[in-house]
Design a protein around this motif. Sequence first.
Motif, short mmCIF file in Angstrom:
data_model
loop_
_atom_site.label_atom_id
_atom_site.label_comp_id
_atom_site.label_asym_id
_atom_site.label_seq_id
_atom_site.Cartn_x
_atom_site.Cartn_y
_atom_site.Cartn_z
N GLY A 1 0.80 -1.22 0.00
CA GLY A 1 0.00 0.00 0.00
C GLY A 1 0.82 1.26 0.00
N THR A 2 2.15 1.17 -0.09
CA THR A 2 3.02 2.34 -0.10
C THR A 2 3.25 2.79 -1.53
N PRO A 3 3.04 4.06 -1.86
CA PRO A 3 3.33 4.54 -3.22
C PRO A 3 4.79 4.27 -3.57
N ASP A 4 5.04 3.84 -4.82
CA ASP A 4 6.41 3.44 -5.15
C ASP A 4 7.33 4.64 -5.33
N TRP A 5 6.79 5.88 -5.27
CA TRP A 5 7.66 7.05 -5.30
C TRP A 5 8.16 7.42 -3.91
N LEU A 6 7.58 6.82 -2.87
CA LEU A 6 7.94 7.21 -1.51
C LEU A 6 9.37 6.81 -1.13
N PRO A 7 9.83 5.56 -1.42
CA PRO A 7 11.21 5.21 -1.05
C PRO A 7 12.26 6.14 -1.64
N PRO A 8 12.23 6.45 -2.97
CA PRO A 8 13.24 7.38 -3.46
C PRO A 8 13.12 8.77 -2.86
N ALA A 9 11.89 9.21 -2.57
CA ALA A 9 11.72 10.52 -1.95
C ALA A 9 12.37 10.55 -0.57
N LEU A 10 12.16 9.50 0.21
CA LEU A 10 12.77 9.44 1.54
C LEU A 10 14.29 9.35 1.45
N LEU A 11 14.79 8.60 0.46
CA LEU A 11 16.24 8.48 0.29
C LEU A 11 16.86 9.83 -0.06
N LEU A 12 16.22 10.58 -0.93
CA LEU A 12 16.73 11.90 -1.30
C LEU A 12 16.68 12.86 -0.12
N LEU A 13 15.62 12.81 0.66
CA LEU A 13 15.54 13.66 1.86
C LEU A 13 16.62 13.29 2.86
N ALA A 14 16.90 12.00 3.00
CA ALA A 14 17.96 11.56 3.92
C ALA A 14 19.32 12.06 3.45
N ALA A 15 19.57 12.00 2.13
CA ALA A 15 20.85 12.48 1.60
C ALA A 15 21.00 13.98 1.84
N ALA A 16 19.93 14.74 1.59
CA ALA A 16 19.99 16.18 1.83
C ALA A 16 20.22 16.48 3.30
N GLY A 17 19.52 15.75 4.18
CA GLY A 17 19.70 15.96 5.61
C GLY A 17 21.10 15.63 6.08
N ALA A 18 21.68 14.55 5.54
CA ALA A 18 23.05 14.17 5.92
C ALA A 18 24.04 15.25 5.50
N TYR A 19 23.89 15.78 4.30
CA TYR A 19 24.81 16.82 3.84
C TYR A 19 24.68 18.07 4.70
N LEU A 20 23.45 18.47 5.00
CA LEU A 20 23.24 19.67 5.84
C LEU A 20 23.84 19.48 7.22
N LEU A 21 23.71 18.26 7.76
CA LEU A 21 24.29 17.98 9.07
C LEU A 21 25.81 18.08 9.03
N LEU A 22 26.43 17.51 7.98
CA LEU A 22 27.88 17.58 7.86
C LEU A 22 28.35 19.02 7.64
N ALA A 23 27.60 19.79 6.85
CA ALA A 23 27.97 21.18 6.63
C ALA A 23 27.91 21.97 7.93
N HIS A 24 26.87 21.72 8.73
CA HIS A 24 26.76 22.38 10.03
C HIS A 24 27.93 21.98 10.93
N ARG A 25 28.29 20.71 10.91
CA ARG A 25 29.41 20.24 11.73
C ARG A 25 30.71 20.88 11.27
#
Length: 276
Positions: A15-39
């Motif tokens: 029941g999960t839309p198949d666009w959701l996994p890539p969307a979450l993966l992209l958000l995770a990548a963006a969040g990781a980069y922002l965290l590293l930049a802040h660090r």
Amino acid sequence: MGHHPHGHGQATGGGTPDWLPPALLLLAAAGAYLLLAHRARHRNPALGWSRWRTGWFLGGILLLGVALLPPVAPFAHEDFRGHMVQHLLIGMYAPLALVLAAPVTLLLRTLPAPRARRLTAVLHSPPARLLSHPAVALALPTGGLAVLYFTPLYNATTADPAAHWLLHAHFLLSGCLFAHVIAGPDPAPARPGVRARLVCLGVAIAAHAVISQLIYGGFWADIHAPIDQVRGGAEIMYYGGDLAELLLAAALVATWRPEPRRGVSVAGRSLPAGGA
């Protein structure tokens, strides 16, 4: 013809839309980069981290999101022209933006010293040097295009979701490698001089143009899609590829730094020219 049996935007078995996994993966990548930049800014406020680099990374993530999410993704599954738009975004435009974000440099600034030294050792290892050789970096994306469109491979990927995602991964990784070798700001011990990189880029431009023209003319192309879609996709590949390669050439000029001359004398000592 041209319709992909695995639709995009539909729900999976759970029941999960198949666009959701890539969307979450992209958000995770963006969040990781922002965290590293802040660090990085917190560790060394004087040196900080360029907001332009952060903007490039977020722009690359945005381009990947446009390519992998509706409305482009369903269009790509139904129409060869949409597939080509998706290919250009994933394989040429997004990689350039991600590479200009200098993610390896960011990692080296934020990792603990022992891990940073291990990463540096990996970058200097023979396999890494081989992978970043211009011939290899050129062969993976351009040779991959020839194999994809002049063999039954493209038609096979339209019927197999796993193969389709592997194709996306190849586009992205080979595109990032080529952009890194040509114009990347990250350390690259085996990166050749500007002339060699310009030659490599010129060969890529020529190969891209020839492949798109062969597809347009129907020579050797094995693409199960209506002729108007095939020709439209070839035109998108030709003109869209030219623009992407022009941007890559501009990035090469913008990131180029004069190399020190060999045998420079410093305080009475003769030093070899330094690399990246």
